[in-house]
Design a protein around this motif. Structure first.
Motif, mmCIF file in Angstrom:
data_model
loop_
_atom_site.group_PDB
_atom_site.id
_atom_site.type_symbol
_atom_site.label_atom_id
_atom_site.label_comp_id
_atom_site.label_asym_id
_atom_site.label_seq_id
_atom_site.Cartn_x
_atom_site.Cartn_y
_atom_site.Cartn_z
ATOM 1 N N GLN A 6 0.847 -1.191 0.000
ATOM 2 C CA GLN A 6 0.000 0.000 0.000
ATOM 3 C C GLN A 6 0.885 1.244 0.000
ATOM 4 O O GLN A 6 1.512 1.592 0.996
ATOM 5 C CB GLN A 6 -0.908 0.000 1.248
ATOM 6 N N THR A 7 0.946 1.921 -1.138
ATOM 7 C CA THR A 7 1.854 3.056 -1.273
ATOM 8 C C THR A 7 1.163 4.404 -1.096
ATOM 9 O O THR A 7 1.807 5.433 -1.105
ATOM 10 C CB THR A 7 2.509 3.028 -2.667
ATOM 11 N N ASN A 8 -0.205 4.399 -0.960
ATOM 12 C CA ASN A 8 -0.956 5.637 -0.808
ATOM 13 C C ASN A 8 -0.638 6.581 -1.969
ATOM 14 O O ASN A 8 -0.835 6.242 -3.116
ATOM 15 C CB ASN A 8 -0.679 6.286 0.553
ATOM 16 N N ASP A 9 -0.135 7.787 -1.658
ATOM 17 C CA ASP A 9 0.131 8.772 -2.700
ATOM 18 C C ASP A 9 1.528 8.654 -3.280
ATOM 19 O O ASP A 9 1.881 9.379 -4.203
ATOM 20 C CB ASP A 9 -0.064 10.189 -2.143
ATOM 21 N N ILE A 10 2.349 7.771 -2.740
ATOM 22 C CA ILE A 10 3.725 7.627 -3.217
ATOM 23 C C ILE A 10 3.726 6.709 -4.427
ATOM 24 O O ILE A 10 3.291 5.559 -4.350
ATOM 25 C CB ILE A 10 4.644 7.061 -2.120
ATOM 26 N N GLN A 11 4.210 7.213 -5.541
ATOM 27 C CA GLN A 11 4.239 6.438 -6.772
ATOM 28 C C GLN A 11 5.671 6.433 -7.321
ATOM 29 O O GLN A 11 6.129 7.436 -7.876
ATOM 30 C CB GLN A 11 3.274 7.025 -7.806
ATOM 31 N N ILE A 12 6.338 5.332 -7.152
ATOM 32 C CA ILE A 12 7.700 5.208 -7.648
ATOM 33 C C ILE A 12 7.730 4.112 -8.710
ATOM 34 O O ILE A 12 7.553 2.932 -8.405
ATOM 35 C CB ILE A 12 8.690 4.863 -6.511
ATOM 36 N N ASN A 13 7.910 4.512 -9.974
ATOM 37 C CA ASN A 13 7.994 3.537 -11.053
ATOM 38 C C ASN A 13 9.463 3.286 -11.419
ATOM 39 O O ASN A 13 10.371 3.758 -10.737
ATOM 40 C CB ASN A 13 7.179 3.994 -12.271
ATOM 41 N N THR A 14 9.682 2.561 -12.498
ATOM 42 C CA THR A 14 11.059 2.224 -12.878
ATOM 43 C C THR A 14 11.871 3.467 -13.222
ATOM 44 O O THR A 14 13.065 3.525 -12.926
ATOM 45 C CB THR A 14 11.074 1.262 -14.075
ATOM 46 N N ASP A 15 11.228 4.448 -13.842
ATOM 47 C CA ASP A 15 11.939 5.689 -14.183
ATOM 48 C C ASP A 15 12.483 6.375 -12.936
ATOM 49 O O ASP A 15 13.636 6.799 -12.899
ATOM 50 C CB ASP A 15 11.019 6.663 -14.924
ATOM 51 N N VAL A 16 11.630 6.489 -11.912
ATOM 52 C CA VAL A 16 12.044 7.149 -10.675
ATOM 53 C C VAL A 16 13.186 6.390 -10.024
ATOM 54 O O VAL A 16 14.177 6.988 -9.577
ATOM 55 C CB VAL A 16 10.854 7.282 -9.700
ATOM 56 N N LEU A 17 13.071 5.063 -9.965
ATOM 57 C CA LEU A 17 14.138 4.256 -9.369
ATOM 58 C C LEU A 17 15.449 4.414 -10.137
ATOM 59 O O LEU A 17 16.522 4.551 -9.534
ATOM 60 C CB LEU A 17 13.735 2.783 -9.338
ATOM 61 N N LYS A 18 15.370 4.408 -11.463
ATOM 62 C CA LYS A 18 16.581 4.543 -12.273
ATOM 63 C C LYS A 18 17.221 5.911 -12.095
ATOM 64 O O LYS A 18 18.453 6.021 -12.009
ATOM 65 C CB LYS A 18 16.252 4.303 -13.756
ATOM 66 N N ILE A 19 16.403 6.951 -12.036
ATOM 67 C CA ILE A 19 16.938 8.307 -11.847
ATOM 68 C C ILE A 19 17.597 8.431 -10.479
ATOM 69 O O ILE A 19 18.687 9.005 -10.353
ATOM 70 C CB ILE A 19 15.815 9.349 -12.019
ATOM 71 N N ILE A 20 16.953 7.893 -9.456
ATOM 72 C CA ILE A 20 17.547 7.918 -8.114
ATOM 73 C C ILE A 20 18.878 7.183 -8.111
ATOM 74 O O ILE A 20 19.879 7.675 -7.574
ATOM 75 C CB ILE A 20 16.588 7.286 -7.084
ATOM 76 N N ALA A 21 18.899 5.997 -8.710
ATOM 77 C CA ALA A 21 20.129 5.197 -8.744
ATOM 78 C C ALA A 21 21.232 5.916 -9.514
ATOM 79 O O ALA A 21 22.394 5.917 -9.090
ATOM 80 C CB ALA A 21 19.850 3.832 -9.372
ATOM 81 N N CYS A 22 20.882 6.533 -10.630
ATOM 82 C CA CYS A 22 21.878 7.242 -11.436
ATOM 83 C C CYS A 22 22.439 8.456 -10.694
ATOM 84 O O CYS A 22 23.648 8.728 -10.752
ATOM 85 C CB CYS A 22 21.269 7.680 -12.770
ATOM 86 N N ILE A 23 21.575 9.185 -9.994
ATOM 87 C CA ILE A 23 22.038 10.341 -9.229
ATOM 88 C C ILE A 23 22.990 9.902 -8.116
ATOM 89 O O ILE A 23 24.045 10.513 -7.894
ATOM 90 C CB ILE A 23 20.846 11.118 -8.637
ATOM 91 N N CYS A 24 22.627 8.831 -7.426
ATOM 92 C CA CYS A 24 23.479 8.324 -6.338
ATOM 93 C C CYS A 24 24.807 7.803 -6.886
ATOM 94 O O CYS A 24 25.863 8.034 -6.286
ATOM 95 C CB CYS A 24 22.750 7.224 -5.577
ATOM 96 N N MET A 25 24.757 7.107 -8.021
ATOM 97 C CA MET A 25 25.977 6.624 -8.641
ATOM 98 C C MET A 25 26.854 7.788 -9.087
ATOM 99 O O MET A 25 28.087 7.750 -8.941
ATOM 100 C CB MET A 25 25.643 5.740 -9.845
ATOM 101 N N LEU A 26 26.227 8.837 -9.616
ATOM 102 C CA LEU A 26 26.967 10.029 -10.026
ATOM 103 C C LEU A 26 27.681 10.657 -8.827
ATOM 104 O O LEU A 26 28.857 11.035 -8.921
ATOM 105 C CB LEU A 26 26.015 11.038 -10.657
ATOM 106 N N CYS A 27 26.993 10.756 -7.699
ATOM 107 C CA CYS A 27 27.620 11.290 -6.477
ATOM 108 C C CYS A 27 28.831 10.461 -6.088
ATOM 109 O O CYS A 27 29.891 11.001 -5.731
ATOM 110 C CB CYS A 27 26.607 11.301 -5.332
#
Length: 243
Positions: A6-27
């Motif tokens: 149950q995610t309520n209003d939080i919607q994290i799809n593959t795009d969001v996960l990939k962007i988060i991962a790429c930003i963290c990898m960039l750091c």
């Protein structure tokens, strides 16, 4: 069936996960290429970077399950692993003895294919052969010195084996990545990755559909860009020092 979250209003799809991962990898890679160990900025960015790998492992298992062409999926990983290796050696590894993370993910795909082939066997035989397969791939990953080595393979295996139970898979995967501390790593700092994955809604994003290889190109592309920036900074410093 997969466990419903149950995610309520939080919607994290593959795009969001990939962007988060790429930003963290960039750091993480900014810290390695542009800063020195011991610098506070270096330490903070390296810890942020720990979030990337578990997300990539999770997305790999999702991609393996839902892709229409697993051979092309594995082929894409192999192609970009080979393309990325030269710049990886120069910018990150400084040695030809270590292989980039794309090779780890490729071995993960091979393992998942084997585990799926074993899924129809009797439970006892399946358990033994699966254990042997995991151990063998872990040995290969350690022998060829790909990124995260055996820990990386176990991380992928944890997400796949317990995929029907989201919370259980996250728990085991976090335990596995935390073992990285035994190799001098900082896997404990990967905790945010599992929070993001928990809220994954199981949907593919528009970017992933329309620009399929964008995230593949990001890996060698950002390494090359950081390498050039690092060389430029050194060149400017060198000129100012001797002027």
């Amino acid at each position: 069936m997969k466990e419903k979250i149950q995610t309520n209003d939080i919607q994290i799809n593959t795009d969001v996960l990939k962007i988060i991962a790429c930003i963290c990898m960039l750091c993480d890679h900014v810290a390695i290429i542009l800063f020195m160990p011991g610098d506070p900025t270096y330490e903070i960015m390296r810890r942020i970077g720990r979030t990337a790998f578990p997300i990539f492992c999770f997305l790999l298992t999702e991609g393996f399950i839902y892709t229409h062409n697993r051979k092309r999926y594995a082929g894409s990983l192999l192609l970009f692993a080979l393309l990325s290796q030269p710049v990886y050696e120069i910018s990150i590894s400084e040695s030809s003895e270590r292989l980039n993370v794309m090779f780890t993910l490729l071995l993960g795909i091979i393992l998942l294919q084997v585990l799926e082939q074993l899924s129809d066997l009797q439970s006892g035989i399946r358990f033994c052969l699966s254990g042997i397969s995991i151990a063998l791939i872990c040995m290969i990953a350690s022998y060829i010195h790909c990124s995260y080595e055996a820990i990386g393979i176990l991380e992928i295996a944890a997400f796949y084996i317990f995929r029907q139970k989201r919370v259980l898979s996250l728990l085991f995967a976090y335990i596995v990545i935390s073992l990285d501390i035994l190799m001098g790593g900082a896997g404990l700092w990967a905790a945010p990755a599992f929070i993001f994955i928990y809220f994954y809604n199981g949907k593919q994003g528009k970017i992933s559909k329309k620009y399929k290889y964008l995230f593949y190109f990001f890996y060698p592309g950002h390494l090359l860009a950081l390498l050039l920036i690092g060389r430029l900074i050194f060149y400017i410093w060198y000129l100012s020092y001797w002027s």
